[in-house]
Design a protein around this motif. Structure first.
Motif, short mmCIF file in Angstrom:
data_model
loop_
_atom_site.label_atom_id
_atom_site.label_comp_id
_atom_site.label_asym_id
_atom_site.label_seq_id
_atom_site.Cartn_x
_atom_site.Cartn_y
_atom_site.Cartn_z
N ILE A 19 0.84 -1.20 0.00
CA ILE A 19 0.00 0.00 0.00
C ILE A 19 0.88 1.25 0.00
O ILE A 19 0.64 2.21 -0.74
N ARG A 20 1.92 1.22 0.83
CA ARG A 20 2.85 2.35 0.91
C ARG A 20 3.51 2.60 -0.45
O ARG A 20 3.71 3.75 -0.86
N ALA A 21 3.82 1.54 -1.18
CA ALA A 21 4.44 1.68 -2.50
C ALA A 21 3.50 2.42 -3.45
O ALA A 21 3.95 3.20 -4.31
N ILE A 22 2.20 2.17 -3.32
CA ILE A 22 1.22 2.88 -4.15
C ILE A 22 1.22 4.37 -3.80
O ILE A 22 1.19 5.23 -4.69
N PHE A 23 1.29 4.68 -2.50
CA PHE A 23 1.33 6.09 -2.07
C PHE A 23 2.51 6.83 -2.71
O PHE A 23 2.38 7.99 -3.13
N THR A 24 3.67 6.16 -2.73
CA THR A 24 4.89 6.84 -3.19
C THR A 24 4.86 7.17 -4.68
O THR A 24 5.74 7.90 -5.16
N ARG A 25 3.89 6.67 -5.40
CA ARG A 25 3.75 7.05 -6.81
C ARG A 25 3.34 8.53 -6.92
O ARG A 25 3.54 9.16 -7.96
N TYR A 26 2.75 9.04 -5.85
CA TYR A 26 2.19 10.39 -5.90
C TYR A 26 2.90 11.39 -5.00
O TYR A 26 2.90 12.59 -5.29
N THR A 27 3.49 10.92 -3.89
CA THR A 27 4.17 11.83 -2.97
C THR A 27 5.13 11.06 -2.08
O THR A 27 4.94 9.86 -1.84
N THR B 180 -8.38 3.22 -6.38
CA THR B 180 -8.51 2.30 -7.52
C THR B 180 -7.34 1.32 -7.56
O THR B 180 -7.53 0.11 -7.78
N ALA B 181 -6.12 1.83 -7.35
CA ALA B 181 -4.94 0.97 -7.38
C ALA B 181 -4.98 -0.07 -6.26
O ALA B 181 -4.65 -1.24 -6.48
N ILE B 182 -5.38 0.34 -5.07
CA ILE B 182 -5.48 -0.59 -3.94
C ILE B 182 -6.50 -1.69 -4.24
O ILE B 182 -6.27 -2.87 -3.95
N CYS B 183 -7.60 -1.31 -4.86
CA CYS B 183 -8.65 -2.27 -5.19
C CYS B 183 -8.20 -3.24 -6.29
O CYS B 183 -8.33 -4.46 -6.15
N GLU B 184 -7.66 -2.68 -7.38
CA GLU B 184 -7.32 -3.51 -8.54
C GLU B 184 -6.06 -4.35 -8.32
O GLU B 184 -5.98 -5.49 -8.78
N GLY C 298 -6.76 -6.08 -4.20
CA GLY C 298 -8.04 -6.70 -3.88
C GLY C 298 -8.62 -6.26 -2.56
O GLY C 298 -9.35 -7.00 -1.90
N LEU C 299 -8.35 -5.00 -2.18
CA LEU C 299 -8.82 -4.45 -0.90
C LEU C 299 -9.47 -3.10 -1.15
O LEU C 299 -9.27 -2.48 -2.20
N THR C 300 -10.24 -2.64 -0.17
CA THR C 300 -10.84 -1.30 -0.28
C THR C 300 -10.30 -0.39 0.81
O THR C 300 -9.93 -0.84 1.90
N ALA C 301 -10.27 0.90 0.48
CA ALA C 301 -9.82 1.92 1.43
C ALA C 301 -10.80 3.08 1.38
O ALA C 301 -11.46 3.32 0.36
N SER C 302 -10.86 3.81 2.47
CA SER C 302 -11.63 5.04 2.50
C SER C 302 -10.67 6.21 2.58
O SER C 302 -9.60 6.12 3.19
N ALA C 303 -11.05 7.31 1.93
CA ALA C 303 -10.16 8.47 1.87
C ALA C 303 -10.89 9.73 2.31
O ALA C 303 -12.07 9.92 2.01
N GLY C 304 -10.16 10.58 3.03
CA GLY C 304 -10.66 11.90 3.39
C GLY C 304 -9.71 12.93 2.81
O GLY C 304 -8.49 12.76 2.88
N VAL C 305 -10.25 13.98 2.21
CA VAL C 305 -9.43 15.01 1.57
C VAL C 305 -9.82 16.36 2.13
O VAL C 305 -11.00 16.72 2.17
N SER C 306 -8.81 17.11 2.59
CA SER C 306 -9.09 18.46 3.08
C SER C 306 -7.79 19.26 3.15
O SER C 306 -6.78 18.87 2.56
#
Length: 364
Positions: free
Chosen positions: A94-102, A136-140, A143-151
């Motif tokens: 999951i952390r590896a997916i995050f690092t694609r963006y920041t 989307t990346a976490i799901c595809e 095979g898991l789901t995550a919830s996100a909050g943006v502010s």
């Protein structure tokens, strides 16, 4: 309409995996899918639930609940042992997916983290679009789901991620923050537990708008240091940056036993095992500390902790166990059964070194 603005508005995402441990188990074992599942605990009523699937949560089963209580709420509840090595590996993915963006990522645990995407690697520019892409990346891919909050800050982003669980995405922009917080039930505020919520309701505080009527001094008088936090949180004020390298203040190892321990030699044997595991964790983190804390939870769920600070830094199992043995000998264990033992080490060398180099901080 009130609007929160800052000199430089940040774009913060809080990602929180949905029923993480339980979701990993249901992903890996098809027979557990769509079933009321508890990770941790046992069908004989012993132990404590670590995480419950959403099917189990529908019956009121929650983490940190005893298996006995969970079974009373959900008699058909299924149990499985935690596989922390697997959860840690998935967390890395999951952390590896995050690092694609920041690279500004502040993990809070294996299953949640803050991301500052004010300046994102891919130049997307929209925190909402980045959050969607991560989900989307976490799901595809996993095979898991995550919830996100943006502010615009960590506090609001964290509240937002919990607002539409599971598999939710909630954006709360500057012009919406005040109105959102004013209508929010008090128990939904991060940091307000059951006891505090009960006390607030006894004061006539049921929503953020009612909390906002109290002055900072009044809240401090009623709730101590937390009152200052409550005063600012209901106004959406949080200037904390996302810190990629969170300071580890302590490292702990604990174990809950399927059968209560009755003999002191049994307990010491288990404590020695915990000290061995703790040595490995300290080695992984390159840490050594001076304060050792022993945690004992009894069969009736009462709990005690005992601490001891050494003049020397410890990171070897035998040395830690010597301190633990001394603490254990001073605990009143006569005729008591033990369900959980834990050992923590803190007051790390690097933290002490920082205090020595900063005259405003005291070492002793």
């Amino acid at each position: 309409m009130e609007k929160i603005v800052s000199e430089k508005t940040r774009k913060i995402i809080h990602i929180d995996m949905d029923a993480f441990y339980a979701s990993v188990e249901q992903r890996d074992f098809p027979e557990l899918r769509n079933k009321a599942l508890a990770v941790g605990g046992s069908p004989d009523g012993r132990g404590v639930v670590a995480t419950a699937s959403y099917e189990a949560r529908a019956y009121g089963v929650r983490s940190a609940m005893s298996s006995r209580q969970a079974l009373q709420l959900c008699p058909h509840l299924m149990f499985t042992r935690p596989r922390f090595d697997i959860y840690r590996e998935v967390s890395k993915q999951i952390r590896a997916i995050f690092t694609r963006y920041t690279d500004l990522i502040e993990p809070l645990s294996l299953d949640e983290a803050y991301l500052d995407v004010t300046e994102d690697k891919q130049g997307i520019g929209s925190a909402i679009e980045i959050a969607k892409a991560i989900k989307t990346a976490i799901c595809e891919e996993l095979g898991l789901t995550a919830s996100a909050g943006v502010s615009i800050n960590k506090f609001i982003a964290k509240i937002a991620s919990d607002y539409q669980k599971p598999d939710g995405l909630t954006f709360i922009g500057p012009s919406k923050i005040i109105a959102f917080l004013e209508q929010l039930p008090i128990e939904k505020f991060f940091g307000v537990g059951k006891v505090t919520a009960h006390k607030m309701k006894s004061m006539g505080i049921h929503t953020g708008k009612e909390l906002k009527q109290f002055s900072e001094n009044e809240l401090i008088r009623r709730f101590g240091k937390s009152g200052k936090f409550f005063y600012h949180m209901v106004r959406g004020e949080d200037s904390r940056p996302v810190k990629p390298n969170r300071i580890v203040k302590s490292i702990s190892i604990e174990d809950t036993f399927e059968t209560d321990l009755k003999e002191e030699q049994e307990m010491l044997k288990e404590l020695k095992k915990l000290c061995g595991k703790l040595e490995k964790r300290l080695e992984e983190k390159a840490k050594q500390g001076r304060t050792v804390t022993l945690k004992i939870k009894f069969a009736d769920f009462t709990q005690i902790t005992r601490s001891k600070t050494s003049m020397f830094y410890l990171n070897v199992a035998d040395d830690i166990f010597q301190q633990v043995t001394d603490l254990f000998s001073k605990a009143n264990m006569e005729d008591k059964k033990v369900r959980l033992l834990g050992v923590t080490i803190s007051n790390f060398y690097d933290a002490d070194l920082e205090k020595l180099n900063n005259p405003q901080l005291r070492l002793f």
